[in-house]
Design a protein around this motif. Structure first.
Motif, PDB file in Angstrom:
ATOM      1  N   GLY A  98     -49.760  -8.552  28.369  1.00 42.76           N
ATOM      2  CA  GLY A  98     -51.111  -9.152  28.355  1.00 42.76           C
ATOM      3  C   GLY A  98     -51.114 -10.200  29.321  1.00 42.76           C
ATOM      4  N   LEU A  99     -52.433 -10.561  29.819  1.00 43.75           N
ATOM      5  CA  LEU A  99     -52.733 -11.729  30.710  1.00 43.75           C
ATOM      6  C   LEU A  99     -53.042 -12.865  29.935  1.00 43.75           C
ATOM      7  CD1 LEU A  99     -54.751  -9.794  33.497  1.00 43.75           C
ATOM      8  CD2 LEU A  99     -52.376 -10.150  33.177  1.00 43.75           C
ATOM      9  N   ARG A 100     -52.309 -14.074  30.068  1.00 44.60           N
ATOM     10  CA  ARG A 100     -52.846 -15.481  29.544  1.00 44.60           C
ATOM     11  C   ARG A 100     -53.842 -15.926  30.538  1.00 44.60           C
ATOM     12  NH1 ARG A 100     -46.839 -15.544  29.799  1.00 44.60           N
ATOM     13  NH2 ARG A 100     -45.644 -15.040  27.908  1.00 44.60           N
ATOM     14  N   PRO A 101     -54.755 -16.465  30.192  1.00 42.44           N
ATOM     15  CA  PRO A 101     -55.562 -17.449  30.955  1.00 42.44           C
ATOM     16  C   PRO A 101     -55.393 -18.627  31.211  1.00 42.44           C
ATOM     17  CG  PRO A 101     -56.896 -17.091  28.838  1.00 42.44           C
ATOM     18  CD  PRO A 101     -55.402 -16.450  28.858  1.00 42.44           C
ATOM     19  N   MET A 102     -54.478 -19.108  32.365  1.00 40.97           N
ATOM     20  CA  MET A 102     -53.864 -20.277  32.269  1.00 40.97           C
ATOM     21  C   MET A 102     -54.596 -21.229  33.181  1.00 40.97           C
ATOM     22  SD  MET A 102     -50.890 -20.404  30.867  1.00 40.97           S
ATOM     23  CE  MET A 102     -49.908 -21.468  31.472  1.00 40.97           C
ATOM     24  N   THR A 103     -54.702 -22.474  33.118  1.00 42.13           N
ATOM     25  CA  THR A 103     -55.332 -23.528  34.079  1.00 42.13           C
ATOM     26  C   THR A 103     -53.990 -24.242  34.682  1.00 42.13           C
ATOM     27  OG1 THR A 103     -55.454 -25.354  32.480  1.00 42.13           O
ATOM     28  CG2 THR A 103     -57.539 -23.935  32.830  1.00 42.13           C
ATOM     29  N   THR A 122     -54.644 -27.492  30.143  1.00 40.40           N
ATOM     30  CA  THR A 122     -55.839 -27.728  29.175  1.00 40.40           C
ATOM     31  C   THR A 122     -56.761 -26.698  29.323  1.00 40.40           C
ATOM     32  OG1 THR A 122     -55.104 -30.061  29.815  1.00 40.40           O
ATOM     33  CG2 THR A 122     -57.343 -29.452  28.659  1.00 40.40           C
ATOM     34  N   PRO A 123     -57.339 -26.120  28.034  1.00 41.01           N
ATOM     35  CA  PRO A 123     -58.520 -25.240  28.243  1.00 41.01           C
ATOM     36  C   PRO A 123     -59.897 -25.838  28.593  1.00 41.01           C
ATOM     37  CG  PRO A 123     -58.112 -26.166  25.918  1.00 41.01           C
ATOM     38  CD  PRO A 123     -56.892 -26.739  26.742  1.00 41.01           C
ATOM     39  N   VAL A 124     -60.687 -25.059  29.025  1.00 43.12           N
ATOM     40  CA  VAL A 124     -61.891 -25.403  29.435  1.00 43.12           C
ATOM     41  C   VAL A 124     -63.149 -25.246  28.453  1.00 43.12           C
ATOM     42  CG1 VAL A 124     -63.514 -25.332  31.590  1.00 43.12           C
ATOM     43  CG2 VAL A 124     -61.321 -24.819  31.831  1.00 43.12           C
ATOM     44  N   LEU A 125     -63.559 -26.189  27.988  1.00 42.30           N
ATOM     45  CA  LEU A 125     -64.527 -26.128  26.869  1.00 42.30           C
ATOM     46  C   LEU A 125     -65.786 -26.705  26.853  1.00 42.30           C
ATOM     47  CD1 LEU A 125     -62.058 -27.055  23.710  1.00 42.30           C
ATOM     48  CD2 LEU A 125     -62.265 -25.045  25.004  1.00 42.30           C
ATOM     49  N   GLY A 126     -66.929 -26.309  26.208  1.00 40.36           N
ATOM     50  CA  GLY A 126     -68.124 -26.890  26.438  1.00 40.36           C
ATOM     51  C   GLY A 126     -69.130 -26.751  27.507  1.00 40.36           C
ATOM     52  N   PRO A 127     -69.964 -27.653  27.912  1.00 41.47           N
ATOM     53  CA  PRO A 127     -70.804 -27.542  28.615  1.00 41.47           C
ATOM     54  C   PRO A 127     -70.625 -27.297  30.355  1.00 41.47           C
ATOM     55  CG  PRO A 127     -70.773 -29.861  28.443  1.00 41.47           C
ATOM     56  CD  PRO A 127     -69.930 -29.022  27.388  1.00 41.47           C
ATOM     57  N   HIS A 138     -57.083 -20.930  27.563  1.00 36.80           N
ATOM     58  CA  HIS A 138     -56.044 -21.901  26.707  1.00 36.80           C
ATOM     59  C   HIS A 138     -54.833 -21.275  26.963  1.00 36.80           C
ATOM     60  CE1 HIS A 138     -59.972 -21.455  24.690  1.00 36.80           C
ATOM     61  NE2 HIS A 138     -59.529 -22.189  23.696  1.00 36.80           N
ATOM     62  N   GLY A 139     -54.409 -20.479  28.115  1.00 32.78           N
ATOM     63  CA  GLY A 139     -52.982 -20.085  28.367  1.00 32.78           C
ATOM     64  C   GLY A 139     -52.398 -19.542  27.220  1.00 32.78           C
ATOM     65  N   THR A 140     -51.322 -19.750  27.027  1.00 34.57           N
ATOM     66  CA  THR A 140     -50.412 -19.222  25.858  1.00 34.57           C
ATOM     67  C   THR A 140     -50.728 -19.811  24.469  1.00 34.57           C
ATOM     68  OG1 THR A 140     -48.543 -20.894  26.031  1.00 34.57           O
ATOM     69  CG2 THR A 140     -48.485 -19.055  27.457  1.00 34.57           C
ATOM     70  N   GLY A 142     -61.336 -15.274  28.586  1.00 37.17           N
ATOM     71  CA  GLY A 142     -60.129 -15.280  29.066  1.00 37.17           C
ATOM     72  C   GLY A 142     -59.945 -15.354  30.452  1.00 37.17           C
ATOM     73  N   SER A 143     -58.963 -14.542  31.266  1.00 36.41           N
ATOM     74  CA  SER A 143     -58.451 -14.390  32.397  1.00 36.41           C
ATOM     75  C   SER A 143     -60.058 -13.951  33.134  1.00 36.41           C
ATOM     76  CB  SER A 143     -57.449 -13.512  32.682  1.00 36.41           C
ATOM     77  OG  SER A 143     -56.290 -14.227  32.001  1.00 36.41           O
TER      78      SER A 143
END
Length: 419
Positions: free
Chosen positions: A355-360, A364-369, A381-383, A255-256
């Motif tokens: 709580g702390l939301r991990p926001m970009t 958009t979330p950050v996925l993968g390689p 993933h934010g909220t 997350g954050s």
């Protein structure tokens, strides 16, 4: 193949489940003493498939200025001397245009729609209980201007095939009968019929038990000091107590807090902690309580029914890594539940949480390689971490194990932030 998953929130646990299901040996590390103790602990409870969209949207800068002057404002920005914070805010502002909004929303909907489709299979496979309901989300409008402005949202929902209903005052009361008590306080609503609700922490704990039964090892109470790199690959995760924990591949689902271990190894992600608040109170009168989720458009506060409890969550506070829960911090969310469902729950017994939301900045979330062949990401993933958890967990697990995920990761990886 041994996989080390960093983070035991809903994102980390769903990733661990899908990895173990496909035969991987999995170790989960978390600094807390159990799963779901941070952002997954007391979020809004919404599975917001229809409301999947980035905060960075056309018109948001003007709205943000207006919100700052509201008595019960949904947005706080503390004037910190923080280059990281102000850079993130500037990046978000650059995404507040029509073209960026449509690109970012399309990427987010790809993940949330996939999550919506695969979550029922996970529930059927595991049989876990999480106070789940499938009665949609009612976006409640207090003014005719808000109702008219929702036409833009309706167009986007139609474009992405998300089912919805436009309701007048009586239509809102038909789906949420308790609103009859306050019918003069709203004019109509937009109901997102595919949305679901459920207790994210209950889900995370229950799925953890299933993971343990599948052989997943949990290293709780282990703060991660750093990620070790040797010969261009990840060699292990260095913890404060257990020392180095090694595997064949690694997933960062912190997350954050992901940036703290990724920055030193050259992976620069614009993931920033946006603080949110909630209260949870017992239902005292079922007939006067919400039945699903109501989103108060004016205050940007969600009210969700979770079994015999009501969860009220909202606000966005940009204040760094602060987990302080001040004496008046939950006044706004308490006001909204008291205003719309005055007889539904006992506010005097409300339990506050932050709580702390991990926001970009693009939502958009950050996925993968990543640049390292054995390090993968599942963060930002934010909220919408609860909404996207099953989909992103399954897609990342497939990627780690060398399988082609069922959705494209184009535009979802860390590569989009490379200059």
């Amino acid at each position: 193949m041994k996989i080390v998953v960093m983070g035991a929130g809903v994102i980390g646990i769903t990733t661990a489940y899908y990895l173990a299901k496909q035969g991987a040996e999995v170790v989960v590390i978390d600094r807390q003493m159990g799963p779901g103790q941070e952002t997954s602990y007391a979020n809004a409870g919404q599975l917001s498939y229809g409301m999947t969209s980035p905060w960075a949207a056309p018109g948001i800068p003007v709205k943000a200025v207006k919100w700052m002057f509201m008595k019960r404002r949904p947005l706080f920005i503390w004037p910190l001397i923080s280059p990281v914070m102000w850079k993130w805010c500037a990046q978000m502002l650059r995404n507040c245009n029509e073209e960026s909004y449509r690109v970012n929303k399309g990427r987010m909907v790809r993940v949330s729609s996939y999550s919506r489709d695969v979550m029922p299979d996970l529930i059927a496979e595991t049989g876990i209980e999480y106070d789940g309901r499938q009665q949609g989300t009612l976006q409640l409008f207090r003014t005719a201007k808000q109702l008219k402005a929702s036409k833009a949202d309706q167009d986007i929902l139609a474009e992405y095939g998300s089912p919805y209903e436009v309701l007048d005052r009586d239509g809102c009361i038909a789906v949420e009968p308790a609103l009859a008590e306050v019918r003069s306080k709203f004019v109509g609503g937009l109901r997102l019929t595919a949305d679901r609700t459920g207790d994210c922490r209950m889900f995370t704990i229950a799925l953890t038990e299933k993971c343990i039964g599948m052989g997943v090892e949990f290293q709780c109470g282990q703060s991660i000091r750093s990620i070790a790199v040797e010969n261009g690959k990840i060699a292990g995760v260095d913890t404060e107590i257990a020392g180095r924990i090694s595997g064949d591949a690694y997933v960062c689902a912190m997350g954050s807090y992901a940036t703290g271990v990724l920055n030193p190894i050259g992976i620069k992600l614009p993931v920033y902690p946006v603080k949110g608040y909630s209260v949870t109170l017992p239902v005292t009168n079922d007939a006067c309580a919400p039945q699903s989720t109501i989103m108060d458009e004016t205050h940007k506060v969600a009210i969700t029914r979770l079994g015999d409890r009501i969860r009220v969550a909202g606000q966005a506070e940009i204040a760094g890594y602060s987990n302080r829960l001040g004496p008046h911090a939950t006044n706004t969310v308490k006001h909204v539940i008291g205003d719309l469902f005055p007889k539904g729950g006992d506010i005097s017994r409300a339990e506050g949480w932050t709580g702390l939301r991990p926001m970009t900045p693009d939502g958009t979330p950050v996925l993968g390689p990543t640049r390292y062949e054995n390090l993968f990401l599942n963060t930002g993933h934010g909220t919408l971490g609860w909404t996207m958890a099953c989909g992103s967990g399954r897609a990342v697990a497939d990627t780690v194990l060398g399988r082609t995920p069922e959705i494209s990761l184009e535009g979802l990886t860390a590569a989009r932030y490379q200059k």
